[in-house]
Design an enzyme around this catalytic site. Structure first.
Site, PDB file in Angstrom:
ATOM      1  N   LEU A   1      47.811  50.579  17.215  1.00  0.00           N
ATOM      2  CA  LEU A   1      48.862  51.235  16.444  1.00  0.00           C
ATOM      3  C   LEU A   1      50.047  50.294  16.228  1.00  0.00           C
ATOM      4  O   LEU A   1      51.192  50.725  16.189  1.00  0.00           O
ATOM      5  CB  LEU A   1      49.339  52.508  17.165  1.00  0.00           C
ATOM      6  CG  LEU A   1      48.423  53.734  17.043  1.00  0.00           C
ATOM      7  CD1 LEU A   1      49.002  54.905  17.824  1.00  0.00           C
ATOM      8  CD2 LEU A   1      48.225  54.134  15.580  1.00  0.00           C
TER       9      LEU A   1
ATOM     10  N   ALA B   1      51.797  47.829  13.666  1.00  0.00           N
ATOM     11  CA  ALA B   1      51.813  47.517  12.231  1.00  0.00           C
ATOM     12  C   ALA B   1      51.699  46.014  12.000  1.00  0.00           C
ATOM     13  O   ALA B   1      52.199  45.210  12.785  1.00  0.00           O
ATOM     14  CB  ALA B   1      53.090  48.048  11.598  1.00  0.00           C
TER      15      ALA B   1
ATOM     16  N   LYS C   1      28.331  51.671  17.136  1.00  0.00           N
ATOM     17  CA  LYS C   1      29.033  50.402  16.929  1.00  0.00           C
ATOM     18  C   LYS C   1      29.848  50.429  15.635  1.00  0.00           C
ATOM     19  O   LYS C   1      31.040  50.091  15.618  1.00  0.00           O
ATOM     20  CB  LYS C   1      28.019  49.245  16.893  1.00  0.00           C
ATOM     21  CG  LYS C   1      28.590  47.902  16.457  1.00  0.00           C
ATOM     22  CD  LYS C   1      29.645  47.386  17.423  1.00  0.00           C
ATOM     23  CE  LYS C   1      30.118  45.996  16.976  1.00  0.00           C
ATOM     24  NZ  LYS C   1      31.121  45.426  17.888  1.00  0.00           N
TER      25      LYS C   1
ATOM     26  N   CYS D   1      34.791  41.076  12.199  1.00  0.00           N
ATOM     27  CA  CYS D   1      34.051  42.339  12.354  1.00  0.00           C
ATOM     28  C   CYS D   1      34.510  43.469  11.445  1.00  0.00           C
ATOM     29  O   CYS D   1      33.715  44.004  10.674  1.00  0.00           O
ATOM     30  CB  CYS D   1      34.132  42.810  13.818  1.00  0.00           C
ATOM     31  SG  CYS D   1      33.270  41.730  14.977  1.00  0.00           S
TER      32      CYS D   1
END
Length: 401
Positions: A346, A348, A300, A356
């Protein structure tokens, strides 16, 4: 609810709720406000609410009285405190407690149970249970209200405050509580996990499978096992790690159609039982992956840290693109077409955030340090992410100036 403010639930991740409350002009009854959350967004929202309500704001009271200690009837005074971990609760509080809150305990947690295929969920908050038993979901997730109402109406879902009954009549028990970043350091705060385990242990009457759904560091399962063993014989329970991989706003879909189901157990027979529990989802194509308990706990953290690394990586490339006249979108697309890399995470942006990635990247580096392993790449990701926030703010200022 708001017009006669007494108790209501407020997810920590929605500080804008308070800002919306300001616009309703229904905050006249608030005399005093308190907050246990130190996040900037919630802090500012509370300050704004206090100003609009012309009342005093008290920030960072850390302790809330237990339910059993609450006075009743005319003994209440007009004090309101936000407290808790995953959810903020509002409490009326008598004056005699206001001076000595640090000596009082808070008793807020959530524990999930499955009983013979019928989920039963136990909360410490009667107000929240009453709402759920009246087909009202006191927190938001797309599609959740409809799903809860459907299964509740069909008697496949139960909500209760009776922990004794819930544990006694269960075979598999899920512990699903918050593990925020500790106020002392970057480690995960496990007090709610251990408290839930302790409470469950009181009512173990036959063999139980206790599943940790919360995101916890390596060896937490070992500690839970040791904790319960103090009250119950080892043959009466087995502790399993089954981390969740759910995204906010996509939780239901991610649960029904997961990339994988990870289960960590040191008992093969128990692993097979958990696999049978997930059988309907596995039949839809989900991959079931089993390992030992510590392995699941690390998977995790490793997953979230790797995704955070991808975000920081593309953000640093974006900084280079800004100075060289290259489109970061084109670069991201070109990288993502490589199947070894993939296109997800990916894009930006300012920096990674949410409930989290920040806490999990910090917690896993603390675990590395405890086991004398320098997770230098993840530490660099944390540093890069903090820098990205500053660069983004500077860019906004430059555009506006």
């Amino acid at each position: 609810i708001i017009k006669s403010i007494e108790h209501f639930c407020l997810p920590r991740v929605y500080p804008n709720f308070l800002n919306n409350l300001l616009k309703t002009r229904s905050n006249k009854n608030i005399k005093r406000i308190g907050c246990t959350d130190s996040s900037d967004g919630l802090f500012q929202a509370l300050q704004d609410l206090a100003l609009a309500s012309k009342c005093k704001a008290i920030i960072n009271y850390e302790k809330i009285p237990k339910d059993k200690d609450w006075p009743t009837g005319d003994k209440w005074d007009e004090y309101y405190f936000f407290g808790g971990e995953d959810y903020e609760l509002v409490f009326s509080l008598p004056k005699k407690w206001a001076k000595n809150l640090s000596k009082l305990d808070k008793d807020i947690n959530e524990i999930g149970f499955f009983t013979d295929g019928e989920p039963s969920i136990e909360f410490k908050d009667n107000k929240k249970i009453n709402l759920l038993n009246n087909n009202q979901v006191p927190f938001f997730e797309p599609g959740l209200k409809e799903l809860v109402n459907k299964n509740y109406s069909s008697s496949r879902l139960k909500f209760t405050t009776n922990l004794n009954s819930a544990v006694t009549n269960s075979d598999i028990i899920f512990i699903c509580v918050g593990t925020p970043t500790s106020k002392k350091n970057h480690s995960a705060d496990l007090q709610h996990v251990f408290k839930a385990a302790t409470e469950v242990s009181k009512y173990i009457n036959k063999f139980k499978i206790i599943v940790t759904k919360s995101t916890v560091p390596i060896s937490t399962g070992d500690k839970i096992e040791k904790l319960i063993s103090k009250k119950k014989r080892k043959r009466l329970f087995e502790v399993v790690s089954n981390p969740e991989f759910l995204r906010e706003g996509e939780a239901i879909r991610d649960f029904r159609f997961p990339d994988r189901i990870v289960v960590g157990s040191n008992n093969k027979k128990v692993t097979r039982k958990i696999e049978s529990l997930y059988d309907p989802i596995i039949k839809k194509g989900a991959k079931f992956f089993s390992t030992n308990r510590r392995g699941a706990e690390l998977i995790k953290y490793a997953s979230n840290a790797f995704l955070a690394t991808k975000i920081s990586y593309v953000n640093e490339l974006a900084n280079l693109c800004e100075k060289t006249g290259v489109s970061i979108e084109d670069v991201s697309l070109g990288i993502g077409l490589d199947k070894r890399i993939g296109s997800r995470f990916l894009r930006a942006g300012p920096a990674f955030g949410g409930s989290c990635f920040p806490k999990d990247t910090k917690a896993v580096t603390v675990t590395g340090d405890l086991f004398k392993t320098d997770l230098s790449i993840i530490k660099a990701v944390i540093k890069s992410n903090e820098k990205s926030r500053t660069l983004f703010i500077d860019l906004v200022k430059k555009i506006l100036s």
